[in-house]
Write a protein that holds these residues in place. Structure first.
Motif, PDB file in Angstrom:
ATOM      1  N   LYS A  14      34.858  43.840  42.466  1.00 59.38           N
ATOM      2  CA  LYS A  14      34.974  44.163  43.890  1.00 59.38           C
ATOM      3  C   LYS A  14      33.782  43.620  44.659  1.00 59.38           C
ATOM      4  N   SER A  15      32.598  43.703  44.063  1.00 57.07           N
ATOM      5  CA  SER A  15      31.405  43.195  44.745  1.00 57.07           C
ATOM      6  C   SER A  15      31.479  41.680  44.926  1.00 57.07           C
ATOM      7  N   ARG A  33      40.972  45.543  47.081  1.00 53.47           N
ATOM      8  CA  ARG A  33      40.362  46.870  47.291  1.00 53.47           C
ATOM      9  C   ARG A  33      41.403  47.891  47.590  1.00 53.47           C
ATOM     10  N   TYR A  36      45.480  45.814  37.081  1.00 61.58           N
ATOM     11  CA  TYR A  36      45.369  44.669  37.986  1.00 61.58           C
ATOM     12  C   TYR A  36      46.072  43.468  37.364  1.00 61.58           C
ATOM     13  N   GLU A  40      33.853  47.501  39.638  1.00 59.50           N
ATOM     14  CA  GLU A  40      32.800  47.475  40.663  1.00 59.50           C
ATOM     15  C   GLU A  40      32.227  46.070  40.796  1.00 59.50           C
ATOM     16  N   ILE A  95      34.368  40.256  45.547  1.00 61.70           N
ATOM     17  CA  ILE A  95      35.609  40.094  46.311  1.00 61.70           C
ATOM     18  C   ILE A  95      36.652  39.363  45.476  1.00 61.70           C
TER      19      ILE A  95
END
Length: 87
Positions: free
Chosen positions: A80-81, A87, A29, A77, A83
């Protein structure tokens, strides 16, 4: 870019391990920006973000944190939770 603050101490073994996990994520990333904050040198910032133990990771807005060592998959995780990661 996505920014997180990673609070650490140079003598903290879990902090070093967490740093290695973030290094793996930076390859996957490239838009992830990890700002390392050494609490022995920048104590005021640690107080500002209410850091009580290291390692602690805080989202850029200061609203979400996790404390302790976490593997790269779990960090993803978490991000991503929040944001914070595509994704």
């Amino acid at each position: 870019p996505m920014k997180v603050l990673k609070f650490f101490s140079p003598h903290c073994a879990p902090c070093k391990q967490l740093g290695a996990e973030f290094d793996k994520l930076k390859e996957q990333y490239p838009s992830l920006e990890v700002i390392d904050v050494d609490i022995t040198e920048d104590f005021e910032q640690a107080v500002m973000f209410k850091v009580r133990t290291v390692p602690t990771v805080v989202t850029e807005d200061g609203n979400k944190t996790f404390v302790g060592f976490m593997r790269a998959e779990k960090i993803v995780e978490f991000l991503k939770s929040q944001i914070l990661i595509f994704r």
